[in-house]
Design a protein around this motif. Structure first.
Motif, PDB file in Angstrom:
ATOM      1  N   PHE A  63       5.152   5.025 -23.106  1.00 45.29           N
ATOM      2  CA  PHE A  63       5.075   6.437 -22.723  1.00 45.29           C
ATOM      3  C   PHE A  63       4.382   6.548 -21.369  1.00 45.29           C
ATOM      4  CE2 PHE A  63       4.937   6.036 -27.323  1.00 45.29           C
ATOM      5  CZ  PHE A  63       5.970   6.871 -27.723  1.00 45.29           C
ATOM      6  N   GLN A  64       5.117   6.961 -20.359  1.00 53.63           N
ATOM      7  CA  GLN A  64       4.574   6.990 -18.996  1.00 53.63           C
ATOM      8  C   GLN A  64       3.443   7.993 -18.845  1.00 53.63           C
ATOM      9  OE1 GLN A  64       7.622   7.484 -16.036  1.00 53.63           O
ATOM     10  NE2 GLN A  64       8.737   5.655 -16.678  1.00 53.63           N
ATOM     11  N   VAL A  65       3.577   9.145 -19.493  1.00 50.84           N
ATOM     12  CA  VAL A  65       2.532  10.170 -19.423  1.00 50.84           C
ATOM     13  C   VAL A  65       2.235  10.662 -20.829  1.00 50.84           C
ATOM     14  CG1 VAL A  65       3.132  10.908 -17.083  1.00 50.84           C
ATOM     15  CG2 VAL A  65       4.241  11.994 -19.034  1.00 50.84           C
ATOM     16  N   LYS A  66       1.106  11.307 -20.974  1.00 50.58           N
ATOM     17  CA  LYS A  66       0.649  11.763 -22.283  1.00 50.58           C
ATOM     18  C   LYS A  66       1.651  12.699 -22.942  1.00 50.58           C
ATOM     19  CE  LYS A  66      -3.411  14.042 -24.346  1.00 50.58           C
ATOM     20  NZ  LYS A  66      -4.704  14.707 -24.015  1.00 50.58           N
ATOM     21  N   GLU A  67       2.273  13.585 -22.157  1.00 53.48           N
ATOM     22  CA  GLU A  67       3.223  14.557 -22.707  1.00 53.48           C
ATOM     23  C   GLU A  67       4.432  13.887 -23.360  1.00 53.48           C
ATOM     24  OE1 GLU A  67       0.514  16.539 -20.108  1.00 53.48           O
ATOM     25  OE2 GLU A  67       1.790  14.790 -19.747  1.00 53.48           O
ATOM     26  N   ASP A  68       4.766  12.664 -22.912  1.00 52.39           N
ATOM     27  CA  ASP A  68       5.904  11.940 -23.497  1.00 52.39           C
ATOM     28  C   ASP A  68       5.679  11.607 -24.970  1.00 52.39           C
ATOM     29  OD1 ASP A  68       7.217  12.015 -21.110  1.00 52.39           O
ATOM     30  OD2 ASP A  68       6.847   9.916 -20.578  1.00 52.39           O
ATOM     31  N   LEU A  69       4.432  11.563 -25.385  1.00 51.53           N
ATOM     32  CA  LEU A  69       4.132  11.273 -26.791  1.00 51.53           C
ATOM     33  C   LEU A  69       4.624  12.390 -27.706  1.00 51.53           C
ATOM     34  CD1 LEU A  69       0.537   9.925 -26.179  1.00 51.53           C
ATOM     35  CD2 LEU A  69       2.318   8.615 -27.356  1.00 51.53           C
ATOM     36  N   VAL A  70       4.667  13.594 -27.174  1.00 55.08           N
ATOM     37  CA  VAL A  70       5.128  14.752 -27.945  1.00 55.08           C
ATOM     38  C   VAL A  70       6.585  15.070 -27.629  1.00 55.08           C
ATOM     39  CG1 VAL A  70       4.732  17.195 -28.473  1.00 55.08           C
ATOM     40  CG2 VAL A  70       2.795  15.693 -27.956  1.00 55.08           C
ATOM     41  N   LEU A  71       6.932  14.945 -26.361  1.00 54.81           N
ATOM     42  CA  LEU A  71       8.286  15.257 -25.894  1.00 54.81           C
ATOM     43  C   LEU A  71       8.900  14.008 -25.269  1.00 54.81           C
ATOM     44  CD1 LEU A  71       7.410  18.667 -24.206  1.00 54.81           C
ATOM     45  CD2 LEU A  71       8.675  18.358 -26.353  1.00 54.81           C
ATOM     46  N   PRO A  72       9.309  13.049 -26.102  1.00 52.23           N
ATOM     47  CA  PRO A  72       9.881  11.812 -25.567  1.00 52.23           C
ATOM     48  C   PRO A  72      11.139  12.089 -24.760  1.00 52.23           C
ATOM     49  CG  PRO A  72      10.262  11.976 -27.927  1.00 52.23           C
ATOM     50  CD  PRO A  72       9.305  13.067 -27.573  1.00 52.23           C
ATOM     51  N   PRO A  73      11.291  11.436 -23.612  1.00 55.00           N
ATOM     52  CA  PRO A  73      12.431  11.707 -22.732  1.00 55.00           C
ATOM     53  C   PRO A  73      13.791  11.563 -23.401  1.00 55.00           C
ATOM     54  CG  PRO A  73      10.766  10.446 -21.566  1.00 55.00           C
ATOM     55  CD  PRO A  73      10.342  10.492 -22.999  1.00 55.00           C
ATOM     56  N   GLU A  74      13.914  10.654 -24.359  1.00 53.27           N
ATOM     57  CA  GLU A  74      15.214  10.480 -25.012  1.00 53.27           C
ATOM     58  C   GLU A  74      15.567  11.662 -25.907  1.00 53.27           C
ATOM     59  OE1 GLU A  74      12.209   8.435 -27.754  1.00 53.27           O
ATOM     60  OE2 GLU A  74      12.554   8.633 -25.589  1.00 53.27           O
ATOM     61  N   GLU A  75      14.579  12.445 -26.303  1.00 50.38           N
ATOM     62  CA  GLU A  75      14.832  13.626 -27.135  1.00 50.38           C
ATOM     63  C   GLU A  75      14.733  14.915 -26.323  1.00 50.38           C
ATOM     64  OE1 GLU A  75      12.499  13.818 -30.641  1.00 50.38           O
ATOM     65  OE2 GLU A  75      13.002  11.795 -31.307  1.00 50.38           O
ATOM     66  N   ALA A  76      13.946  14.900 -25.272  1.00 48.44           N
ATOM     67  CA  ALA A  76      13.745  16.083 -24.440  1.00 48.44           C
ATOM     68  C   ALA A  76      14.164  15.750 -23.016  1.00 48.44           C
ATOM     69  CB  ALA A  76      12.286  16.524 -24.483  1.00 48.44           C
ATOM     70  N   SER A  77      15.429  15.410 -22.853  1.00 46.70           N
ATOM     71  CA  SER A  77      15.947  14.974 -21.563  1.00 46.70           C
ATOM     72  C   SER A  77      16.559  16.136 -20.783  1.00 46.70           C
ATOM     73  CB  SER A  77      17.022  13.898 -21.766  1.00 46.70           C
ATOM     74  OG  SER A  77      17.724  13.639 -20.578  1.00 46.70           O
ATOM     75  N   PRO A  78      16.332  16.202 -19.471  1.00 47.94           N
ATOM     76  CA  PRO A  78      16.970  17.240 -18.665  1.00 47.94           C
ATOM     77  C   PRO A  78      18.488  17.081 -18.614  1.00 47.94           C
ATOM     78  CG  PRO A  78      15.839  15.658 -17.264  1.00 47.94           C
ATOM     79  CD  PRO A  78      15.420  15.376 -18.675  1.00 47.94           C
ATOM     80  N   ARG A  79      18.992  15.925 -19.011  1.00 50.14           N
ATOM     81  CA  ARG A  79      20.430  15.680 -19.007  1.00 50.14           C
ATOM     82  C   ARG A  79      21.073  15.962 -20.370  1.00 50.14           C
ATOM     83  NH1 ARG A  79      22.946  14.024 -15.109  1.00 50.14           N
ATOM     84  NH2 ARG A  79      24.649  13.267 -16.419  1.00 50.14           N
ATOM     85  N   ARG A  80      20.323  16.536 -21.274  1.00 46.50           N
ATOM     86  CA  ARG A  80      20.832  16.747 -22.638  1.00 46.50           C
ATOM     87  C   ARG A  80      22.155  17.507 -22.667  1.00 46.50           C
ATOM     88  NH1 ARG A  80      20.515  17.881 -28.045  1.00 46.50           N
ATOM     89  NH2 ARG A  80      20.320  20.051 -28.719  1.00 46.50           N
TER      90      ARG A  80
END
Length: 212
Positions: free
Chosen positions: A53-70
């Motif tokens: 997890f690159q940043v703390k927020e990724d622990l709650v909003l992981p990029p694979e689930e909260a992706s801008p490309r969704r």
């Protein structure tokens, strides 16, 4: 291709760290828990947490689930003969019926939602993510349809679909905060999606049909 042992262990470690972190954030508040404390509770090193997890927020909003490309990816993956709008409607219905975690339809999400709403960096990230999703989708639609530079139609369609996505998440969040059960919420949100689809005109419903 089946998941290899190494990949499965990495996925399990990632899920365990995230799960431990969210439990801590819910119990103590997102801003009151450090990465070091997450590492200790998950029985890994701080470096291991940052490897996943690159940043703390990724622990709650992981990029694979909260992706801008969704939304753009949903459109990219649509079947031949399906429009962009129909692809988004179909995916949202599938995810609501499946009560998927990414939509907040899992048991116990109410406390997680309260934690997120109390953390300014998380709410800001969610707001930014919504705008990024629309921008990515607009770019995808413009490229697929061969729209001329400055053509407002791809962005207008992207805003319509992005607003639908936001409406679904907002309704789930509102109902979750009110204490409603996931199953009840899912049924009502499906009706909400159907109502929104009925209000869409033919041009929006038939926009960007995949030809191959």
């Amino acid at each position: 291709m089946s998941e290899g042992l190494r990949e499965r262990k990495k996925r399990q470690t990632r899920q365990r760290i995230s799960g431990v972190a969210i439990d801590l954030f819910v119990a103590h508040g997102f801003d009151n828990v450090t990465i070091a404390e997450v590492a200790v509770a998950a029985e890994v090193s701080v470096n291991t947490v940052y490897n996943y997890f690159q940043v703390k927020e990724d622990l709650v909003l992981p990029p694979e689930e909260a992706s801008p490309r969704r939304l753009a990816e949903i459109v990219r993956e649509r079947r031949v003969g399906q429009s962009a709008t129909d692809a988004v409607l179909e995916r949202l219905r599938q995810e609501v019926r499946g009560r998927e975690r990414r939509l907040g339809l899992s048991e116990g999400f109410g406390r997680v939602l309260e934690m997120m709403q109390a953390a300014p960096t998380l709410t800001a990230r969610l707001e930014r993510l919504a705008h990024e999703m629309i921008a990515e989708l607009a770019d995808r639609l413009a490229a697929e349809t061969g729209a001329a530079p400055g053509d407002p139609l791809p962005r207008a369609v992207a805003w319509q679909l992005g607003s639908l996505h936001t409406m679904v998440l907002s309704e789930i969040g509102r109902r979750t905060a009110a204490g409603d059960r996931p199953g009840v919420i899912a049924g009502d949100v499906l009706e909400l999606i159907d109502a929104a689809a009925e209000l869409m005109g033919e041009r929006l419903l038939g926009y960007a049909v995949r030809e191959e």
